[in-house]
Write a protein that holds these residues in place. Structure first.
Motif, PDB file in Angstrom:
ATOM      1  N   SER A 249       0.810  -1.291   0.001  1.00  0.00           N
ATOM      2  CA  SER A 249       0.053   0.098   0.029  1.00  0.00           C
ATOM      3  C   SER A 249       0.863   1.499  -0.071  1.00  0.00           C
ATOM      4  CB  SER A 249      -0.954   0.165   1.040  1.00  0.00           C
ATOM      5  OG  SER A 249      -0.187  -0.040   2.411  1.00  0.00           O
ATOM      6  N   ALA A 250       2.082   1.075   0.511  1.00  0.00           N
ATOM      7  CA  ALA A 250       2.976   2.447   0.680  1.00  0.00           C
ATOM      8  C   ALA A 250       3.565   2.475  -0.828  1.00  0.00           C
ATOM      9  CB  ALA A 250       4.138   2.129   1.524  1.00  0.00           C
ATOM     10  N   MET A 251       3.658   1.545  -1.640  1.00  0.00           N
ATOM     11  CA  MET A 251       4.340   1.804  -2.792  1.00  0.00           C
ATOM     12  C   MET A 251       3.249   2.246  -4.146  1.00  0.00           C
ATOM     13  SD  MET A 251       6.360  -1.786  -3.148  1.00  0.00           S
ATOM     14  CE  MET A 251       6.761  -1.540  -4.945  1.00  0.00           C
ATOM     15  N   LEU A 252       3.650   3.459  -4.786  1.00  0.00           N
ATOM     16  CA  LEU A 252       2.746   3.954  -5.581  1.00  0.00           C
ATOM     17  C   LEU A 252       2.971   3.401  -7.019  1.00  0.00           C
ATOM     18  CD1 LEU A 252       2.571   7.606  -4.525  1.00  0.00           C
ATOM     19  CD2 LEU A 252       1.014   5.923  -4.032  1.00  0.00           C
ATOM     20  N   GLU A 253       4.241   3.039  -7.222  1.00  0.00           N
ATOM     21  CA  GLU A 253       4.613   2.624  -8.356  1.00  0.00           C
ATOM     22  C   GLU A 253       5.471   1.346  -8.366  1.00  0.00           C
ATOM     23  OE1 GLU A 253       6.495   5.807 -10.772  1.00  0.00           O
ATOM     24  OE2 GLU A 253       4.572   6.752 -11.120  1.00  0.00           O
ATOM     25  N   ILE A 254       5.880   0.678  -9.513  1.00  0.00           N
ATOM     26  CA  ILE A 254       6.753  -0.478  -9.450  1.00  0.00           C
ATOM     27  C   ILE A 254       8.139   0.005  -9.427  1.00  0.00           C
ATOM     28  CG2 ILE A 254       5.212  -2.291 -10.418  1.00  0.00           C
ATOM     29  CD1 ILE A 254       6.646  -1.991 -12.910  1.00  0.00           C
ATOM     30  N   PRO A 255       9.403  -0.749  -8.880  1.00  0.00           N
ATOM     31  CA  PRO A 255      10.589  -0.191  -8.846  1.00  0.00           C
ATOM     32  C   PRO A 255      10.929   0.118 -10.442  1.00  0.00           C
ATOM     33  CG  PRO A 255      10.452  -1.989  -7.507  1.00  0.00           C
ATOM     34  CD  PRO A 255       9.092  -2.085  -8.178  1.00  0.00           C
ATOM     35  N   GLU A 256      11.954   1.294 -10.506  1.00  0.00           N
ATOM     36  CA  GLU A 256      12.299   1.599 -11.776  1.00  0.00           C
ATOM     37  C   GLU A 256      13.775   1.605 -11.790  1.00  0.00           C
ATOM     38  OE1 GLU A 256      12.768   5.866 -14.171  1.00  0.00           O
ATOM     39  OE2 GLU A 256      11.435   5.725 -12.561  1.00  0.00           O
ATOM     40  N   ILE A 257      14.443   0.976 -12.572  1.00  0.00           N
ATOM     41  CA  ILE A 257      15.670   0.803 -12.694  1.00  0.00           C
ATOM     42  C   ILE A 257      16.522   1.899 -13.611  1.00  0.00           C
ATOM     43  CG2 ILE A 257      17.811  -0.689 -13.351  1.00  0.00           C
ATOM     44  CD1 ILE A 257      16.022  -3.005 -13.121  1.00  0.00           C
ATOM     45  N   ALA A 258      17.173   2.668 -13.015  1.00  0.00           N
ATOM     46  CA  ALA A 258      17.629   3.940 -13.565  1.00  0.00           C
ATOM     47  C   ALA A 258      18.889   3.778 -14.379  1.00  0.00           C
ATOM     48  CB  ALA A 258      17.903   4.856 -12.405  1.00  0.00           C
ATOM     49  N   GLY A 259      19.566   2.663 -13.933  1.00  0.00           N
ATOM     50  CA  GLY A 259      20.912   2.226 -14.829  1.00  0.00           C
ATOM     51  C   GLY A 259      21.780   2.095 -14.007  1.00  0.00           C
ATOM     52  N   VAL A 260      23.125   2.224 -14.640  1.00  0.00           N
ATOM     53  CA  VAL A 260      24.394   1.946 -13.772  1.00  0.00           C
ATOM     54  C   VAL A 260      24.845   3.609 -13.309  1.00  0.00           C
ATOM     55  CG1 VAL A 260      26.960   1.455 -13.796  1.00  0.00           C
ATOM     56  CG2 VAL A 260      25.047   0.127 -15.285  1.00  0.00           C
ATOM     57  N   GLN A 261      24.926   3.762 -12.006  1.00  0.00           N
ATOM     58  CA  GLN A 261      25.404   4.865 -11.486  1.00  0.00           C
ATOM     59  C   GLN A 261      26.879   5.136 -11.460  1.00  0.00           C
ATOM     60  OE1 GLN A 261      23.250   7.215 -10.744  1.00  0.00           O
ATOM     61  NE2 GLN A 261      24.623   8.621 -10.026  1.00  0.00           N
ATOM     62  N   SER A 262      27.598   4.041 -11.030  1.00  0.00           N
ATOM     63  CA  SER A 262      28.996   4.120 -11.034  1.00  0.00           C
ATOM     64  C   SER A 262      29.614   2.803 -11.284  1.00  0.00           C
ATOM     65  CB  SER A 262      29.528   5.060  -9.594  1.00  0.00           C
ATOM     66  OG  SER A 262      29.178   4.090  -8.589  1.00  0.00           O
TER      67      SER A 262
END
Length: 372
Positions: A249-262
């Protein structure tokens, strides 16, 4: 009593001064009644405005509270917050603004009415106005910080920068707002300290829980684990988190993988973001890390660690030919031998002059005349 006696009594009675009654007293009565009526009208207008702000309709008759075109419904659809929570927050803000505006209007109307009544009673109000001017100047210098606090608090309420229950960052204090007034704000930080911050001292406000929040996770992943595998792991973790009703209930959207950060020599860091309800991003972060650790264990994936190389030097070996020195090693400190051990030091240094002379003498060469 005869009619003639009654007429004589009426003629001898003092006459009422109607000119006086219709002059100052009547004007004073009109001023008082007008001030009361004006105060009532202003309170009704302020109350109507506060009600419109609380409902989110801003006085529009077509956009009712339960209409799909109301601002409450639009904000609920945009942020994912329940409409009842939005209405309660707006009602609290509108109540604060309405109470303050009503008090200010009453004070202003009362002061003006008193000055007008004194003027009708032939009082010289010039000294009063002069004194009020002097007092106003004194207050401008002495209470400017207090006025600054109230004005800042008023605009914070009007603009809905934050409210009770929000998690804010105001610089020195970061935590949950427990009390919010026009002069100061009470903030409880993570350690339990209650900070009392004057509104005039708040230069900027970072609201961590207004509308919606976002859980940002930096996950270190080995190079042996591909991005496709990590996406599969994220889907499995999301399915496991959905079994917990509180987290789901706390999640509004599914996880989003932004990509490689470092990237580094040992692993790469993949940024994963989850949109959540206000003040619940930290709970979602902890739940995601816990399920991700379990999924790594099921798949046999090890969490990468930073490899370190430690270089240590060994102590030099001492000359142990003297057995008596070894037996008394605990009692007497060891002395460094005069002859250096070149094997322990690496490359041999250049020989000294004494060593060169001794070598020449041993070989049978006369150092004085060069004859053998």
């Amino acid at each position: 009593m005869t009619l003639q006696t009654l007429n004589s009594d009426l003629l001898s009675a003092p006459k009422l001064d109607w000119d006086f009654l219709l002059d100052a007293p009547l004007r004073i009565l009109i001023i008082i009644v007008g001030a009361i009526v004006l105060n009532i009208v202003m309170r009704l207008v302020i109350r109507r405005f506060s009600t419109a702000v609380a409902k989110g309709t801003v006085g529009s008759a077509k956009s009712g509270e339960n209409s799909k075109f109301s601002s409450t419904t639009a904000e609920s659809q945009r942020t994912g917050i329940e409409p009842t929570v939005i209405r309660e927050r707006r009602a609290q803000r509108a109540k604060t603004v309405g109470r303050m505006l009503s008090s200010v209007a009453t004070i202003i109307i009362s002061v003006i009415a008193v000055l007008m009544v004194l003027d009708q009673m032939n009082f010289n109000i010039a000294p009063i106005l002069a004194s009020a001017g002097i007092v106003g100047v004194a207050l401008a210098f002495g209470a400017q910080e207090l006025v600054k606090d109230y004005l800042s608090g008023f605009f914070m309420v009007i603009e809905d920068q934050y409210g009770i229950g929000d998690t804010v960052d105001v610089g020195e204090a970061v935590g949950e707002v427990e009390d919010f007034g026009l002069r100061k704000t009470a903030i409880r930080d993570l350690t339990g300290t209650l900070w009392h911050v004057r509104n005039g001292e708040i230069m900027r406000v970072g609201n961590l829980s207004q509308g919606w929040a976002r859980a940002v996770l930096e996950i270190p992943v080995n190079y042996t684990t591909s991005m496709d595998t990590y996406r599969e792991i994220t889907e499995d973790v999301t399915a496991a988190m959905a079994k917990d009703t509180d987290v789901a209930s706390a999640m509004l959207e599914i996880p989003e993988i932004a990509g490689v950060q470092s990237i580094s020599a040992e692993y790469r860091v993949i940024r994963t973001m989850i949109k959540t309800k206000p003040n619940l991003q930290w709970m979602v972060e902890r739940a995601f890390r816990a399920e991700l650790t379990n999924e790594f264990d099921r798949r046999g994936i090890q969490v990468p660690i930073v490899q370190e190389t430690v270089l240590r030097t060994l102590p030099r070996s001492t000359d142990s030919s003297d057995s008596s020195a070894d037996s008394n090693a605990d009692e007497q400190p060891r002395t460094t031998p005069t002859t250096p051990r070149y094997a322990d030091r690496g490359p041999s240094p250049l020989p000294s002059d004494d060593e060169i002379r001794s070598t020449t003498d041993d070989s049978g060469t006369n150092s004085a005349d060069g004859e053998s």
